[in-house]
Design a protein around this motif. Structure first.
Motif, PDB file in Angstrom:
ATOM      1  N   THR B 197      13.083 -13.212   2.157  1.00  0.00           N
ATOM      2  CA  THR B 197      12.475 -12.992   0.810  1.00  0.00           C
ATOM      3  C   THR B 197      10.831 -13.209   0.919  1.00  0.00           C
ATOM      4  O   THR B 197      10.347 -12.113   0.577  1.00  0.00           O
ATOM      5  CB  THR B 197      13.140 -14.114  -0.154  1.00  0.00           C
ATOM      6  N   VAL B 198      10.650 -14.052   1.626  1.00  0.00           N
ATOM      7  CA  VAL B 198       9.071 -14.185   1.626  1.00  0.00           C
ATOM      8  C   VAL B 198       8.657 -13.070   2.570  1.00  0.00           C
ATOM      9  O   VAL B 198       7.521 -12.302   2.189  1.00  0.00           O
ATOM     10  CB  VAL B 198       8.701 -15.562   2.636  1.00  0.00           C
ATOM     11  N   MET B 200       9.940 -10.138   2.845  1.00  0.00           N
ATOM     12  CA  MET B 200       9.882  -8.691   1.995  1.00  0.00           C
ATOM     13  C   MET B 200       8.751  -8.677   1.308  1.00  0.00           C
ATOM     14  O   MET B 200       8.167  -7.591   0.844  1.00  0.00           O
ATOM     15  CB  MET B 200      11.346  -8.874   1.213  1.00  0.00           C
ATOM     16  N   ILE B 201       8.685  -9.813   0.561  1.00  0.00           N
ATOM     17  CA  ILE B 201       7.395 -10.002  -0.386  1.00  0.00           C
ATOM     18  C   ILE B 201       6.060  -9.460   0.349  1.00  0.00           C
ATOM     19  O   ILE B 201       5.285  -8.543  -0.140  1.00  0.00           O
ATOM     20  CB  ILE B 201       7.061 -11.303  -1.231  1.00  0.00           C
ATOM     21  N   THR B 204       5.936  -5.627   1.225  1.00  0.00           N
ATOM     22  CA  THR B 204       6.186  -4.631   0.298  1.00  0.00           C
ATOM     23  C   THR B 204       4.635  -4.791  -0.361  1.00  0.00           C
ATOM     24  O   THR B 204       4.128  -3.927  -0.704  1.00  0.00           O
ATOM     25  CB  THR B 204       7.309  -4.802  -0.581  1.00  0.00           C
ATOM     26  N   PHE B 205       4.122  -6.049  -0.671  1.00  0.00           N
ATOM     27  CA  PHE B 205       3.120  -6.279  -1.664  1.00  0.00           C
ATOM     28  C   PHE B 205       1.962  -6.264  -0.928  1.00  0.00           C
ATOM     29  O   PHE B 205       0.731  -5.395  -1.419  1.00  0.00           O
ATOM     30  CB  PHE B 205       3.147  -7.703  -2.254  1.00  0.00           C
ATOM     31  N   ALA B 210       2.851  -1.546  -2.839  1.00  0.00           N
ATOM     32  CA  ALA B 210       2.949  -1.792  -4.180  1.00  0.00           C
ATOM     33  C   ALA B 210       1.942  -1.041  -4.992  1.00  0.00           C
ATOM     34  O   ALA B 210       2.141  -0.390  -5.967  1.00  0.00           O
ATOM     35  CB  ALA B 210       3.019  -3.310  -4.669  1.00  0.00           C
ATOM     36  N   LEU B 211       0.887  -1.257  -4.501  1.00  0.00           N
ATOM     37  CA  LEU B 211      -0.464  -0.534  -4.898  1.00  0.00           C
ATOM     38  C   LEU B 211      -1.306  -0.287  -3.587  1.00  0.00           C
ATOM     39  O   LEU B 211      -1.229  -1.362  -2.911  1.00  0.00           O
ATOM     40  CB  LEU B 211      -1.264  -1.271  -6.113  1.00  0.00           C
ATOM     41  N   ILE B 215      -7.624  -1.366  -4.053  1.00  0.00           N
ATOM     42  CA  ILE B 215      -8.013  -1.491  -5.623  1.00  0.00           C
ATOM     43  C   ILE B 215      -7.505  -2.948  -5.963  1.00  0.00           C
ATOM     44  O   ILE B 215      -7.620  -3.291  -6.922  1.00  0.00           O
ATOM     45  CB  ILE B 215      -7.234  -0.746  -6.758  1.00  0.00           C
ATOM     46  N   PHE B 216      -7.206  -3.874  -4.828  1.00  0.00           N
ATOM     47  CA  PHE B 216      -6.900  -5.287  -5.320  1.00  0.00           C
ATOM     48  C   PHE B 216      -8.382  -5.962  -5.189  1.00  0.00           C
ATOM     49  O   PHE B 216      -9.136  -5.692  -4.700  1.00  0.00           O
ATOM     50  CB  PHE B 216      -6.305  -5.878  -3.794  1.00  0.00           C
ATOM     51  N   PRO B 217      -8.458  -6.846  -6.676  1.00  0.00           N
ATOM     52  CA  PRO B 217      -9.551  -7.346  -6.633  1.00  0.00           C
ATOM     53  C   PRO B 217     -10.398  -8.403  -5.723  1.00  0.00           C
ATOM     54  O   PRO B 217      -9.552  -9.102  -5.498  1.00  0.00           O
ATOM     55  CB  PRO B 217      -9.555  -7.868  -8.394  1.00  0.00           C
ATOM     56  N   LEU B 220      -8.634 -11.487  -3.136  1.00  0.00           N
ATOM     57  CA  LEU B 220      -7.249 -10.915  -2.846  1.00  0.00           C
ATOM     58  C   LEU B 220      -7.274  -9.687  -1.889  1.00  0.00           C
ATOM     59  O   LEU B 220      -6.457  -9.670  -0.936  1.00  0.00           O
ATOM     60  CB  LEU B 220      -6.516 -10.948  -4.224  1.00  0.00           C
TER      61      LEU B 220
END
Lengths: 260, 277
Positions: B197-198, B200-201, B204-205, B210-211, B215-217, B220
């Motif tokens: 699960t970790v 996968m996050i 994907t992220f 995901a984006l 554009i991540f501020p 981060l």
């Protein structure tokens, strides 16, 4: 009917909580995974103040109502989309012999209570948005969630019914169930007009949170439907539920056991 | 002597298959293994396409509010969306795809470890075959649909295409190297669902799926752009769009993760010997 559902779901809950640490971790992980959708919205609003004409709190309100309805339906009914697995394994025959509705048995099969983590995440976001927006038509919010839940329950019933035909590619239905869940997470004003019309009059996804949400927020529909259109959500949900019930019965009738 | 394999890939002289043929053969086997599940792959392509359309509308709305955000225009953003949807299958962005955890639990891994070939290289070869198959079956449909519905841009000139091909291949290698580490962790953790699960996050992220990571501020964004997951999606798509050439970054992470995987394989070998008695 409710009694059989609760009894079967409780059995699986006891099984799942036999390993409490694992259960707690899965709940937390569910919460974190669901948090990714929230993070996407927050990053978008780190770059802009409005998406599709809606501010951050309004978008979070629409996300919260949609997600709460969707994750509740996911918790309670999503196991219906494993019909094809039962058909291939031959276990559907056993299900049909038992003196409980096949729909109840399949909805509760491997009921996984750790999915509550995602429900909690959605509820927390909705709580925040409602508190931040100071809504006048607050009474409508629980009704929205219930109507959304019924619409998604109907979609999962359709998904189950479709699998009597699509035994080889059961994943196709994910695009409809999970796709619909993702579709209503954002204000529908960002999508193409034809898509919004189709999801209002053909597949009534706009009644999950969009039209009732506009009514609650006191906003005008960009496509020109009157504000009371949101109040039709219960009717739309019940019609869809009735149709999905018919599809399900048709699916059960269509089923032919291999006989072995 | 029984033959090894059937039909197209049969080797009547299996014992003489040397190392030169071994890995290309494994790539072909990986390809064929996944080619068995045509309908599952097509269903995946369908789902990736539907989600691609939904994501595209979100990105269009964002880029209408903020044109030229992150150095992309609207067409770049929509292209980003569909090409990254196409990467889900080949890069295996939801994790797994190696079959090692099952083999560790069943004990079959002991058999894999005594083979006169590195477990890591063996698995990498099979995974490249898998990626090649999923590139065709799950990669092309979302891209073509996106081009049809919204109109996408593409790399200008054969040089850029070649560079993208190389960057894509490096992305698959980094993705493999990461998933290999995740798979080996089963040896120490009985239940791999938490790690999966970790992972996968993260995949994907923090890959850009995901984006866009551009554009991540603030911090981060800087963190996300320096993690290995950026090498799986963000770097190849930037090469595709002609916005950057992060191939050295990919090579670096591939080397680091593959080295960690090799060290992990040695540890697993010791552990298996101890358990096997």
């Amino acid at each position: 009917m409710v009694r059989s559902y609760v009894l079967l779901a409780w059995t699986w809950t006891r099984a799942a909580t036999a390993y409490p640490v694992s259960f707690a971790l899965m709940t937390v992980f569910g919460l974190v995974v669901a948090g990714m959708d929230l993070a996407v919205i927050l990053i978008i609003f780190a770059n802009t103040t409005s998406l599709g004409g809606f501010g951050r709190e309004e978008v979070l309100f629409l996300y919260g109502t949609a997600s709460l309805a969707f994750t509740l339906a996911d918790l309670l009914f999503s196991n219906l989309d494993r019909v094809s697995q039962h058909i291939r394994a031959g276990s559907l025959d056993t299900v049909l012999i038992r003196p409980v509705s096949a729909w109840i048995q399949l909805a509760t099969d491997r009921f996984f209570p750790a999915r509550i983590g995602r429900v909690l995440q959605a509820a927390a976001v909705l709580w925040y948005a409602v508190a931040a927006l100071e809504l006048e038509r607050l009474w409508m919010v629980p009704l929205m969630v219930v109507c959304g839940l019924v619409i998604f329950a109907a979609l999962w019933t359709f998904a189950g019914a479709l699998q009597f035909v699509l035994t080889d590619a059961p994943e196709v239905v994910n695009a409809f169930t999970y796709g619909s869940g993702a579709y209503v997470q954002h204000p529908l004003s960002i999508y193409g007009k034809e898509l919004v019309r189709a999801t209002t009059f053909v597949l009534p996804l706009a009644f999950v949170n969009w039209l009732p949400g506009l009514y609650v927020l006191g906003r005008r529909d960009p496509l020109g439907l009157p504000s009371w259109a949101g109040l039709l959500a219960p009717a739309a949900a019940l019609i869809l539920l009735a149709l999905s019930g018919l599809a399900w019965r048709q699916g059960i009738r269509h089923y032919r056991s291999t006989g072995s | 002597m029984p033959t090894c394999g059937h039909g197209l890939l049969s080797f009547p002289h299996a014992p003489e298959v040397t190392a030169i043929y071994l890995y290309p053969t494994l790539i072909l086997y990986g390809f064929r293994k996944h080619a068995t599940y045509v309908w599952a792959a097509l269903a995946g392509a369908f789902t990736n396409s539907v989600f691609g359309i939904l994501r595209a509308y979100v990105l269009i709305a964002l880029w209408q509010a903020r044109p030229h955000l992150g150095g992309y225009d609207v067409v770049d953003a929509v292209t980003f969306c569909f090409v990254t949807q196409a990467m889900i299958g080949p890069m295996q962005l939801f994790g797994g795809g190696l079959g090692i955890p099952e083999r560790i639990r069943s004990g079959d891994i002991a058999l894999d470890l005594v083979r006169p070939a590195s477990l890591q290289a063996w698995t990498l070869a099979e995974d490249l075959g898998r990626a090649a198959y999923l590139l065709v079956v799950r990669g092309l449909p979302p891209t073509l649909l996106g081009a049809l519905l919204f109109g996408l841009t593409h790399p200008d000139g054969p040089d850029r295409w070649a560079l993208f091909g190389l960057s894509f291949l490096l992305g698959v290698v980094v993705s493999f190297a990461w998933r290999y580490l995740v798979a080996l962790s089963v040896c120490w953790l009985i239940d791999e669902r938490g790690v999966a699960t970790v992972s996968m996050i993260l995949m994907t992220f923090f890959s850009g799926l995901a984006l866009p990571l551009t554009i991540f501020p603030g911090w981060l964004g800087e963190l996300a752009r320096s993690l290995p997951f950026a090498a799986m999606v963000q770097v190849p798509i930037d090469v595709y769009l002609g916005k950057g050439d992060g191939l050295a970054f990919q090579v670096l992470w591939a080397a680091v993760l593959l080295a960690l995987g090799a060290a992990g394989t040695r540890l697993v070998r010791h552990k298996v010997v101890i358990q096997g008695g």
